[in-house]
Design a protein around this motif. Sequence first.
Motif, PDB file in Angstrom:
ATOM      1  N   ASP A   1      61.007  10.983  60.925  1.00  0.00           N
ATOM      2  CA  ASP A   1      61.402   9.984  59.939  1.00  0.00           C
ATOM      3  C   ASP A   1      62.876  10.207  59.615  1.00  0.00           C
ATOM      4  N   ILE A   2      63.720   9.256  59.998  1.00  0.00           N
ATOM      5  CA  ILE A   2      65.152   9.324  59.698  1.00  0.00           C
ATOM      6  C   ILE A   2      65.315   8.851  58.256  1.00  0.00           C
ATOM      7  N   LYS A   3      65.596   9.775  57.342  1.00  0.00           N
ATOM      8  CA  LYS A   3      65.475   9.467  55.929  1.00  0.00           C
ATOM      9  C   LYS A   3      66.641   8.688  55.328  1.00  0.00           C
ATOM     10  N   VAL A   4      67.803   8.704  55.977  1.00  0.00           N
ATOM     11  CA  VAL A   4      68.954   7.982  55.425  1.00  0.00           C
ATOM     12  C   VAL A   4      69.619   7.138  56.504  1.00  0.00           C
ATOM     13  N   ASN A   5      70.227   6.060  56.077  1.00  0.00           N
ATOM     14  CA  ASN A   5      70.916   5.155  56.985  1.00  0.00           C
ATOM     15  C   ASN A   5      72.311   5.724  57.277  1.00  0.00           C
ATOM     16  N   ASN A   6      72.343   6.659  58.217  1.00  0.00           N
ATOM     17  CA  ASN A   6      73.582   7.365  58.530  1.00  0.00           C
ATOM     18  C   ASN A   6      73.759   7.377  60.048  1.00  0.00           C
ATOM     19  N   ASP A   7      74.801   6.732  60.528  1.00  0.00           N
ATOM     20  CA  ASP A   7      75.015   6.611  61.972  1.00  0.00           C
ATOM     21  C   ASP A   7      75.147   7.963  62.654  1.00  0.00           C
ATOM     22  N   THR A   8      75.813   8.900  61.978  1.00  0.00           N
ATOM     23  CA  THR A   8      76.013  10.225  62.575  1.00  0.00           C
ATOM     24  C   THR A   8      74.690  10.967  62.702  1.00  0.00           C
TER      25      THR A   8
ATOM     26  N   SER B   1      62.871   1.350  56.737  1.00  0.00           N
ATOM     27  CA  SER B   1      64.022   0.448  56.742  1.00  0.00           C
ATOM     28  C   SER B   1      64.226  -0.179  58.119  1.00  0.00           C
ATOM     29  N   ASN B   2      64.298  -1.493  58.165  1.00  0.00           N
ATOM     30  CA  ASN B   2      64.523  -2.173  59.432  1.00  0.00           C
ATOM     31  C   ASN B   2      65.914  -1.886  59.974  1.00  0.00           C
ATOM     32  N   GLN B   3      66.879  -1.702  59.073  1.00  0.00           N
ATOM     33  CA  GLN B   3      68.242  -1.381  59.495  1.00  0.00           C
ATOM     34  C   GLN B   3      68.268  -0.076  60.280  1.00  0.00           C
ATOM     35  N   ILE B   4      67.575   0.932  59.765  1.00  0.00           N
ATOM     36  CA  ILE B   4      67.552   2.241  60.421  1.00  0.00           C
ATOM     37  C   ILE B   4      66.869   2.140  61.778  1.00  0.00           C
ATOM     38  N   VAL B   5      65.753   1.437  61.841  1.00  0.00           N
ATOM     39  CA  VAL B   5      65.027   1.313  63.106  1.00  0.00           C
ATOM     40  C   VAL B   5      65.878   0.592  64.144  1.00  0.00           C
ATOM     41  N   LYS B   6      66.561  -0.452  63.735  1.00  0.00           N
ATOM     42  CA  LYS B   6      67.435  -1.170  64.660  1.00  0.00           C
ATOM     43  C   LYS B   6      68.526  -0.257  65.214  1.00  0.00           C
ATOM     44  N   LYS B   7      69.094   0.585  64.342  1.00  0.00           N
ATOM     45  CA  LYS B   7      70.139   1.503  64.781  1.00  0.00           C
ATOM     46  C   LYS B   7      69.574   2.562  65.732  1.00  0.00           C
ATOM     47  N   CYS B   8      68.370   3.042  65.428  1.00  0.00           N
ATOM     48  CA  CYS B   8      67.719   4.019  66.310  1.00  0.00           C
ATOM     49  C   CYS B   8      67.523   3.417  67.704  1.00  0.00           C
ATOM     50  N   TYR B   9      67.000   2.210  67.738  1.00  0.00           N
ATOM     51  CA  TYR B   9      66.719   1.551  69.014  1.00  0.00           C
ATOM     52  C   TYR B   9      68.007   1.298  69.794  1.00  0.00           C
ATOM     53  N   LYS B  10      69.051   0.907  69.095  1.00  0.00           N
ATOM     54  CA  LYS B  10      70.342   0.652  69.749  1.00  0.00           C
ATOM     55  C   LYS B  10      70.951   1.945  70.270  1.00  0.00           C
ATOM     56  N   GLU B  11      70.813   3.024  69.491  1.00  0.00           N
ATOM     57  CA  GLU B  11      71.382   4.313  69.889  1.00  0.00           C
ATOM     58  C   GLU B  11      70.707   4.860  71.134  1.00  0.00           C
ATOM     59  N   ASN B  12      69.367   4.766  71.183  1.00  0.00           N
ATOM     60  CA  ASN B  12      68.646   5.294  72.340  1.00  0.00           C
ATOM     61  C   ASN B  12      67.317   4.543  72.507  1.00  0.00           C
ATOM     62  N   PRO B  13      67.331   3.458  73.274  1.00  0.00           N
ATOM     63  CA  PRO B  13      66.103   2.666  73.466  1.00  0.00           C
ATOM     64  C   PRO B  13      65.025   3.392  74.266  1.00  0.00           C
ATOM     65  N   GLN B  14      65.350   4.574  74.809  1.00  0.00           N
ATOM     66  CA  GLN B  14      64.353   5.355  75.553  1.00  0.00           C
ATOM     67  C   GLN B  14      63.408   6.111  74.625  1.00  0.00           C
ATOM     68  N   ILE B  15      63.800   6.258  73.352  1.00  0.00           N
ATOM     69  CA  ILE B  15      62.927   6.926  72.380  1.00  0.00           C
ATOM     70  C   ILE B  15      62.103   5.853  71.676  1.00  0.00           C
ATOM     71  N   PRO B  16      60.774   5.898  71.769  1.00  0.00           N
ATOM     72  CA  PRO B  16      59.942   4.878  71.117  1.00  0.00           C
ATOM     73  C   PRO B  16      60.192   4.819  69.611  1.00  0.00           C
ATOM     74  N   VAL B  17      60.084   3.610  69.041  1.00  0.00           N
ATOM     75  CA  VAL B  17      60.316   3.430  67.612  1.00  0.00           C
ATOM     76  C   VAL B  17      59.051   2.983  66.893  1.00  0.00           C
ATOM     77  N   LEU B  18      59.039   3.243  65.581  1.00  0.00           N
ATOM     78  CA  LEU B  18      57.977   2.811  64.690  1.00  0.00           C
ATOM     79  C   LEU B  18      58.260   1.396  64.190  1.00  0.00           C
ATOM     80  N   PHE B  19      57.225   0.710  63.724  1.00  0.00           N
ATOM     81  CA  PHE B  19      57.419  -0.544  63.004  1.00  0.00           C
ATOM     82  C   PHE B  19      58.029  -0.238  61.638  1.00  0.00           C
ATOM     83  N   SER B  20      59.097  -0.914  61.280  1.00  0.00           N
ATOM     84  CA  SER B  20      59.651  -0.814  59.931  1.00  0.00           C
ATOM     85  C   SER B  20      58.769  -1.630  58.985  1.00  0.00           C
TER      86      SER B  20
END
Length: 317
Positions: A150-157, A181-200
């Motif tokens: 769980d990525i707890k904060v919306n932080n690009d780094t 947060s949908n924003q965080i999930v979108k960033k996760c997917y954009k950063e590395n689409p090879q890692i599966p994501v959860l539904f926001s």
Amino acid sequence: MCAAVYVLSTVTGYVLTSALLLKCPNLLHRRKRETFRSRHISHRGGAGENLENTMAAFKHAVDLGTDMLELDCHMTKDEQVVVSHDGNLQRACGINANISDVPYAELPPYLCKLGVTFQRECFCEGGEDKRMPLLRDVFDAFPHTPVNIDIKVNNDTLIKKVSELVVKYDREHLTVWGNASNQIVKKCYKENPQIPVLFSFPRVLQLLGLFYTGLLPFFPLKEQFLEIPMPSIITKLRDPDRLTRSHRIIAWLADTLLMRKALFDHLTARGIQVYIWVLNDDEDFQRAFDLGATGVMTDFPTRLKDFMDRNGISKPE
């Protein structure tokens, strides 16, 4: 008259097609490839049996045979990815400071006794391990255990560094990440689409809208994991005498809408795993598995293991 017949036949055809694809979604969608499947998931490592998010908790759960570790990540002042649920240290360490303002070497230890969030009037007293671990410590210690992050904060780094660690340890096939947060999930997917994501959370609402309108079978889904609460457990988390009528109605409505076997079966057929959290007693374990949930997330990994053993619920292949 002809127009009415045409509309009726069109609607009937749509309903029948939707019903067919709900039951057999692979007629339209290629099933997602599952690199792991988890039935037994240890929430924060098993916060009811060891201090949450510690290496002692993770080791206990893995030794017990858990299929997945669930944990939370923040970033320290010196940009270390640390495993902690709270961004502030007050609840867990007794110090009013944010993790992001403290270098990792200066983080205080956990308190000796922590409340268990999803078990009313329950506390866990820890042993010697009160250190807040780094994410890389978990990856080093448990190279073959799936981890739910769980990525707890919306932080690009933070997102970038978690991705780099996952890639470094060759864990893209053993990791799922995201946030409500949908924003965080979108960033996760954009950063590395090879890692599966959860539904926001917004995507869960969209999923329900598609399901109840009959449109879900026609829509592609990028997510591979649905991780949702069982709303009915609110009566076990709060004093029943303090629950208002509106609280009970909202919980009942949310439970009725979310806990649908037809939805879970459809998603499972598409290779999307369904995890229900955070369940801590046999009654809720049974209900989750009866509904077709892939897995259950718990604070008490021993309790869940014993339940699965008694009821012949097999480990994933």
